[in-house]
Design a protein around this motif. Structure first.
Motif, PDB file in Angstrom:
ATOM      1  N   GLU A   1      99.358 -61.242  29.511  1.00 40.83           N
ATOM      2  CA  GLU A   1      99.437 -61.572  30.934  1.00 40.83           C
ATOM      3  C   GLU A   1     100.472 -62.650  31.228  1.00 40.83           C
ATOM      4  OE1 GLU A   1      97.948 -59.671  33.035  1.00 40.83           O
ATOM      5  OE2 GLU A   1      97.070 -58.587  31.334  1.00 40.83           O
ATOM      6  N   LYS A   2     100.695 -63.559  30.288  1.00 39.46           N
ATOM      7  CA  LYS A   2     101.619 -64.669  30.565  1.00 39.46           C
ATOM      8  C   LYS A   2     103.079 -64.224  30.577  1.00 39.46           C
ATOM      9  CE  LYS A   2     101.961 -66.312  25.761  1.00 39.46           C
ATOM     10  NZ  LYS A   2     101.614 -67.407  24.841  1.00 39.46           N
ATOM     11  N   PHE A   3     103.349 -63.011  30.067  1.00 45.54           N
ATOM     12  CA  PHE A   3     104.725 -62.519  30.047  1.00 45.54           C
ATOM     13  C   PHE A   3     105.097 -61.730  31.305  1.00 45.54           C
ATOM     14  CE2 PHE A   3     103.515 -62.668  25.456  1.00 45.54           C
ATOM     15  CZ  PHE A   3     104.354 -63.714  25.101  1.00 45.54           C
ATOM     16  N   HIS A   4     104.089 -61.373  32.104  1.00 44.32           N
ATOM     17  CA  HIS A   4     104.323 -60.631  33.354  1.00 44.32           C
ATOM     18  C   HIS A   4     105.148 -59.368  33.096  1.00 44.32           C
ATOM     19  CE1 HIS A   4     102.694 -64.112  35.426  1.00 44.32           C
ATOM     20  NE2 HIS A   4     103.580 -64.873  34.803  1.00 44.32           N
ATOM     21  N   LEU A   5     104.666 -58.569  32.183  1.00 43.30           N
ATOM     22  CA  LEU A   5     105.373 -57.353  31.790  1.00 43.30           C
ATOM     23  C   LEU A   5     105.174 -56.246  32.806  1.00 43.30           C
ATOM     24  CD1 LEU A   5     104.359 -57.431  28.027  1.00 43.30           C
ATOM     25  CD2 LEU A   5     106.634 -57.920  28.948  1.00 43.30           C
ATOM     26  N   SER A   6     106.205 -55.440  32.996  1.00 44.44           N
ATOM     27  CA  SER A   6     106.133 -54.312  33.923  1.00 44.44           C
ATOM     28  C   SER A   6     105.709 -53.057  33.186  1.00 44.44           C
ATOM     29  CB  SER A   6     107.503 -54.070  34.569  1.00 44.44           C
ATOM     30  OG  SER A   6     107.913 -55.220  35.275  1.00 44.44           O
ATOM     31  N   SER A   7     104.928 -52.238  33.862  1.00 50.85           N
ATOM     32  CA  SER A   7     104.486 -50.985  33.264  1.00 50.85           C
ATOM     33  C   SER A   7     105.612 -49.971  33.291  1.00 50.85           C
ATOM     34  CB  SER A   7     103.286 -50.412  34.027  1.00 50.85           C
ATOM     35  OG  SER A   7     102.185 -51.286  33.936  1.00 50.85           O
ATOM     36  N   GLY A   8     105.715 -49.208  32.176  1.00 55.45           N
ATOM     37  CA  GLY A   8     106.713 -48.145  32.104  1.00 55.45           C
ATOM     38  C   GLY A   8     106.219 -46.917  32.828  1.00 55.45           C
ATOM     39  N   VAL A   9     107.082 -45.929  32.957  1.00 58.84           N
ATOM     40  CA  VAL A   9     106.712 -44.665  33.601  1.00 58.84           C
ATOM     41  C   VAL A   9     106.036 -43.782  32.577  1.00 58.84           C
ATOM     42  CG1 VAL A   9     107.559 -42.623  34.775  1.00 58.84           C
ATOM     43  CG2 VAL A   9     108.645 -44.832  35.177  1.00 58.84           C
ATOM     44  N   ASN A  10     104.787 -43.465  32.806  1.00 58.71           N
ATOM     45  CA  ASN A  10     104.028 -42.640  31.875  1.00 58.71           C
ATOM     46  C   ASN A  10     103.792 -41.258  32.441  1.00 58.71           C
ATOM     47  OD1 ASN A  10     103.752 -44.824  30.133  1.00 58.71           O
ATOM     48  ND2 ASN A  10     101.883 -45.513  31.162  1.00 58.71           N
ATOM     49  N   ASN A  11     103.434 -40.322  31.573  1.00 58.65           N
ATOM     50  CA  ASN A  11     103.077 -38.998  32.043  1.00 58.65           C
ATOM     51  C   ASN A  11     101.585 -38.919  32.289  1.00 58.65           C
ATOM     52  OD1 ASN A  11     101.788 -38.737  29.592  1.00 58.65           O
ATOM     53  ND2 ASN A  11     103.432 -37.569  28.650  1.00 58.65           N
ATOM     54  N   ASN A  12     101.077 -37.793  32.615  1.00 59.57           N
ATOM     55  CA  ASN A  12      99.667 -37.646  32.963  1.00 59.57           C
ATOM     56  C   ASN A  12      98.728 -37.951  31.821  1.00 59.57           C
ATOM     57  OD1 ASN A  12     100.406 -36.867  35.515  1.00 59.57           O
ATOM     58  ND2 ASN A  12     100.474 -34.686  35.010  1.00 59.57           N
ATOM     59  N   ASN A  13      99.232 -37.860  30.589  1.00 58.56           N
ATOM     60  CA  ASN A  13      98.384 -38.124  29.441  1.00 58.56           C
ATOM     61  C   ASN A  13      98.445 -39.573  28.999  1.00 58.56           C
ATOM     62  OD1 ASN A  13      97.607 -35.423  29.225  1.00 58.56           O
ATOM     63  ND2 ASN A  13      99.501 -34.920  28.144  1.00 58.56           N
TER      64      ASN A  13
END
Length: 349
Positions: free
Chosen positions: A132-144
């Motif tokens: 949480e302290k790095f404030h990472l962004s979520s990548g684009v994932n597929n439905n799985n």
């Protein structure tokens, strides 16, 4: 250099642990062992962490603490995969004994199994909290929930053996060192092709270096046969064999039968001193590598397999103690590349 390579193997390892957890849940292994809820929690945590790994790997060069975090995650993912595979083996043995009527009820050790997986969960709790302290962004994932799956693998650019040397800067020293490994008989193996892994981060020029070596005149004169196959994330043996055959014969080969592919490959490979380039290899499973290795043993003494990969685990499963670790280019050569790109962009305007 080792630290740079380590961070890059995290995403594939986490994916393997996720696959192992999904498999256990589908096969009801967790139910047999009494750890179903723990396995489901593990899957949830790994999937959540995996969503931000793309951002973490891109930023880790400039953030040492983030690189340390990736190292902790890598170790936890390795341990999780090992434990899950152990569970699967235990249940397979139990089911086998049950068929033979040697056991009537599930074996003991459920408490130990639960304790082992709980320790991994505790470690992942800490890793998740630190994330949480790095404030990472979520990548684009597929439905799985998979950021790298077979469909995405098909979208990865496939490489070929051709290279325009006018656009290559540096790597002369690297080229000469690896040329020595390719051509000198001191690296020959009696009953096997010698494997030379080039390991390094994305963008360092592993494929470019392999292309330079592949097209080197001394290499052309030394080897009786040369083949180039771009492997990528999906280590598909039939596709690799077809790639080798088609590169050698310059003709399309339509069959997907393993036995027919092996027979055709051995028709020209047996007794020849060959060079095979396997570019962009991600596979870290020895069981997948072994069938190809057995075929390559049929070549003549002095044959070579040149492998490029982002992860040093690839060299380990291929039985290589000292991979060739590709370093950054010197600053002056980086500037040469930058000026070349800048001039190209200016000429387009």
């Amino acid at each position: 250099m080792a630290e740079l390579v380590v961070s890059l193997v995290v995403q594939p390892i986490v994916e393997k642990a996720i696959e192992a957890a999904v498999s256990l849940i589908k096969e009801e292994v967790g139910s047999v062992l009494g750890v179903k809820s723990e396995v489901e929690k593990l899957l949830s945590k790994l999937t959540s962490i995996k969503a931000v790994l793309e951002d973490a790997e891109e930023r880790q060069l400039n953030e040492p603490q983030l690189k340390d975090w990736l190292g902790k995650l890598r170790n936890a993912a390795y341990d999780a995969e090992d434990i899950l595979e152990t569970f699967a083996t235990q249940v397979a043995v139990y089911k086998r004994k049950q068929k033979l009527r040697r056991v009537g009820t599930p074996f003991g050790g459920n408490k130990i199994s639960a304790q082992r997986i709980k320790k991994i969960l505790d470690r992942l709790d800490v890793i998740t909290e630190e994330k949480e302290k790095f404030h990472l962004s979520s990548g684009v994932n597929n439905n799985n929930g998979n950021s790298r799956n077979h469909n995405q693998d098909q979208e990865l650019p496939l490489t070929g053996s051709f290279i325009d040397t006018a656009n290559v800067f540096g790597r002369d020293d690297d080229k000469e060192r690896i040329l020595h490994m390719l051509l000198s008989d001191e690296f020959d193996k009696e009953d096997d092709a010698s494997v030379i892994p080039i390991i390094g981060m994305p963008g360092l020029g592993k494929t470019t270096l392999a292309q330079l070596l592949f097209n080197e005149e001394r290499v052309r004169e030394h080897f009786e046969s040369k083949m180039w196959v771009c492997v990528t994330v999906d280590y598909d043996l039939p596709r690799i064999l077809k790639g080798m055959i088609e590169f050698h014969s310059k003709m399309e080969y339509s069959t997907s039968s393993i036995s027919l592919l092996e027979t055709r490959l051995l028709e020209f490979l047996t007794g020849q001193r060959f060079l095979l380039v396997l570019d962009d290899v991600w596979n870290e499973d020895y069981r997948k590598w072994e069938p190809l290795q057995q075929l390559l043993k049929q070549g003549h003494k002095g044959s070579r397999v040149l492998v490029t990969s982002r992860t040093d685990r690839v060299s380990q499963i291929m039985g290589i103690r000292s991979p060739y670790l590709l370093e950054y280019l010197p600053e002056d050569q980086c500037w040469s590349i930058f000026k070349k790109i800048a001039n190209f962009q200016e000429n387009r305007l």
